[in-house]
Design a protein around this motif. Structure first.
Motif, short mmCIF file in Angstrom:
data_model
loop_
_atom_site.label_atom_id
_atom_site.label_comp_id
_atom_site.label_asym_id
_atom_site.label_seq_id
_atom_site.Cartn_x
_atom_site.Cartn_y
_atom_site.Cartn_z
N ALA A 1 31.79 38.62 55.57
CA ALA A 1 31.31 39.72 54.74
C ALA A 1 32.47 40.62 54.31
CB ALA A 1 30.27 40.54 55.49
N HIS A 2 32.41 41.05 53.06
CA HIS A 2 33.45 41.93 52.49
C HIS A 2 32.76 43.07 51.75
CE1 HIS A 2 37.60 42.69 51.48
NE2 HIS A 2 37.48 42.42 50.21
N SER A 3 31.63 43.52 52.30
CA SER A 3 30.77 44.57 51.72
C SER A 3 29.97 44.03 50.54
CB SER A 3 31.55 45.82 51.32
OG SER A 3 32.13 45.68 50.03
N ILE B 1 40.65 34.51 53.01
CA ILE B 1 40.69 34.79 51.57
C ILE B 1 39.60 35.80 51.26
CG2 ILE B 1 40.50 33.80 49.25
CD1 ILE B 1 41.48 31.14 50.38
N ASP B 2 39.95 36.85 50.53
CA ASP B 2 39.02 37.96 50.28
C ASP B 2 38.48 37.97 48.85
OD1 ASP B 2 39.61 38.83 52.81
OD2 ASP B 2 40.41 40.77 52.21
N ASP B 3 37.37 38.61 48.71
CA ASP B 3 36.74 39.00 47.44
C ASP B 3 35.73 37.97 46.92
OD1 ASP B 3 38.23 41.27 47.64
OD2 ASP B 3 39.50 40.89 45.90
N GLY B 4 36.19 36.71 46.68
CA GLY B 4 35.28 35.71 46.15
C GLY B 4 35.52 35.40 44.68
N THR C 1 29.56 45.93 47.37
CA THR C 1 30.17 46.32 46.08
C THR C 1 31.68 46.55 46.19
OG1 THR C 1 29.80 48.69 46.48
CG2 THR C 1 28.02 47.48 45.39
N HIS C 2 32.30 45.99 47.24
CA HIS C 2 33.74 46.21 47.47
C HIS C 2 34.02 47.71 47.56
CE1 HIS C 2 38.12 45.54 47.21
NE2 HIS C 2 37.80 44.33 47.64
N VAL C 3 33.21 48.36 48.37
CA VAL C 3 33.26 49.82 48.48
C VAL C 3 34.44 50.26 49.37
CG1 VAL C 3 31.77 49.94 50.54
CG2 VAL C 3 31.77 51.83 48.89
N TYR D 1 44.65 36.31 51.68
CA TYR D 1 44.93 36.06 50.27
C TYR D 1 43.68 36.48 49.50
CZ TYR D 1 48.69 33.05 52.06
OH TYR D 1 49.80 32.57 52.70
N HIS D 2 43.75 36.39 48.15
CA HIS D 2 42.59 36.71 47.33
C HIS D 2 42.24 35.59 46.36
CE1 HIS D 2 44.25 40.62 48.58
NE2 HIS D 2 42.99 41.00 48.61
N ARG D 3 43.21 35.28 45.55
CA ARG D 3 42.94 34.38 44.42
C ARG D 3 44.14 33.47 44.26
NH1 ARG D 3 44.70 35.76 39.04
NH2 ARG D 3 43.81 34.29 37.55
N PHE E 1 37.12 44.67 55.99
CA PHE E 1 37.04 45.91 55.21
C PHE E 1 37.75 45.76 53.86
CE2 PHE E 1 35.88 48.08 59.14
CZ PHE E 1 35.03 49.07 58.67
N PRO E 2 37.07 46.09 52.75
CA PRO E 2 37.76 46.13 51.46
C PRO E 2 38.93 47.12 51.53
CG PRO E 2 35.40 46.24 51.12
CD PRO E 2 35.63 46.38 52.60
N PHE E 3 40.01 46.79 50.87
CA PHE E 3 41.26 47.57 50.86
C PHE E 3 41.93 47.51 52.23
CE2 PHE E 3 38.15 49.49 47.93
CZ PHE E 3 38.74 49.13 46.73
ZN LIG Z 1 38.89 42.88 48.67
#
Ligand SMILES: [Zn+2]
Length: 268
Positions: free
Chosen positions: A136-138, A69-72, A140-142, A14-16, A177-179
Motif C-alpha cells: 500500500a502507498h496510500s 517500486i512505488d506509485d504504480g 491519493t499519494h497523500v 524505484y518508481h518508474r 509512506f508517500p514522499f
Molecule cells: Zn510515491
C-alpha cells in the motif's frame, strides 16, 4: 570487520522504469538492468519478509537487498517487471489505489506536463501471478505530514489495505509512506497502519536496516539517482555506517492502546 552476525539489509526504492520522459523519479531501462545485475552478483536479493525475519531474529549472516517500486506506473509492465522476472528477483510493488481505480495520472507528473498512465487492476493481478508482492502507498499519494482527519486516515490507509487485498488475493502487510521523509510521516498515521493490520511501514529517507533494531519499520534508499550512488550505498564500509537508525525514537511502532478508529466514512 563487521560483527559476523550483524550485516545490514538495504531496501531500494524505484518508481518508474522507462525509455522516455525520464525525470527524478524514473530510471532508464538499461540502467535499471545494470543495477539488478550489479547487485545480484554481489549481494543476496530477497523479499521484505526475509529482511523482516532477520530483523526480528536479531542476526543476519550476510548483507541483503530488497527491491521495491512505488506509485504504480503502467510502463513498469514493459520494463521493470519483465527485468525482475527474468532474473528471478523478488519485488514489492507499492501502489496508490486512487490512480489505479480512476486511471488518472499522478499530480506530480501532470504539473510537469508529462501525464503518465498508472497501472490497472488487471496489471497488478498479472504481477501477482508473476510472483510480485503488492503493498500500500496510500489512496491519493497523500502527504501524511499535514493534518488529516480520522476519516481521511481511514480512507488513505485502512480502506487501501482492504481494496488491495480484494484485487490481489494477497495479504497486504507493508505500507510505504508517500514522499517518505520524516516530515511526511505522522504518529497518528503509524497508529492507524498497525491498527489496520499492516505488519510494517517503510520510509524513504535513506538509511540501512540493522538486525535486532526494528522490524516494524524498514528504511529505504532511493535507487533512481544512478549507479554511482547505488555503489556508494551498497559497497559500505561497516565502520562508516552510523548504526543508529535515522528514525530512532522518532515514532512509536507498537500498536497503541485504544486506537480503534471510528467506522463511518468511506473513500470517495
Ligand atoms: Zn510515491
Amino acid at each position: 570487520m563487521a560483527d559476523q552476525q550483524m550485516f545490514p539489509a538495504f531496501v531500494l526504492f524505484y518508481h518508474r522504469v522507462a525509455t522516455h520522459s525520464l525525470n527524478d523519479w524514473s530510471i532508464g531501462k538499461k540502467n535499471f538492468e545494470r543495477h539488478l545485475d550489479w547487485i545480484s552478483k554481489r549481494i543476496s536479493m530477497v523479499s521484505l519478509d526475509e529482511i523482516r525475519a532477520s530483523q526480528i531474529e536479531g542476526t543476519r549472516s550476510k548483507p541483503m537487498v530488497a527491491i521495491t517500486i512505488d506509485d504504480g506506473y503502467g510502463e513498469n509492465s514493459e520494463h521493470a517487471i519483465p527485468a525482475l522476472k527474468e532474473r528471478n528477483i523478488p519485488c514489492h510493488y507499492f501502489v496508490s489505489t486512487h490512480f489505479v481505480e480512476t486511471g488518472e495520472p499522478f499530480p506530480h507528473d501532470v504539473s510537469r506536463g508529462v501525464p503518465l498512465r498508472p497501472n490497472t487492476i488487471e496489471e497488478l493481478q498479472r504481477y501477482v501471478e508473476l510472483g510480485v508482492e503488492i503493498g500500500a502507498h496510500s489512496h491519493t499519494h497523500v502527504n501524511f505530514g499535514r493534518p488529516l482527519s480520522d476519516a481521511e486516515l481511514r480512507c488513505e490507509i485502512t480502506d487501501v489495505r482492504k481494496r488491495l487485498q480484494d484485487w490481489t488475493g494477497q495479504s497486504i502487510d507493508y505500507f510505504a509512506f508517500p514522499f517518505g521523509l520524516k516530515q511526511n510521516i505522522s504518529q497518528q498515521a503509524i497508529d492507524v497502519i498497525f491498527e489496520s493490520g499492516f505488519k510494517c511501514f517503510l520510509s524513504a529517507a535513506g538509511g540501512v536496516n540493522w538486525p535486532g533494531k526494528e522490524a516494524s519499520h524498514l528504511q529505504r534508499i532511493h535507487g533512481d539517482p544512478g549507479m554511482a550512488a547505488l555503489k556508494n550505498w551498497l559497497t559500505y564500509d561497516p565502520r562508516k555506517i552510523h548504526r543508529e537508525p535515522l528514525f530512532e525514537d522518532a515514532f512509536r511502532t507498537a500498536k497503541p492502546p485504544n486506537a480503534l478508529m471510528p467506522r463511518e466514512e468511506s473513500c470517495v
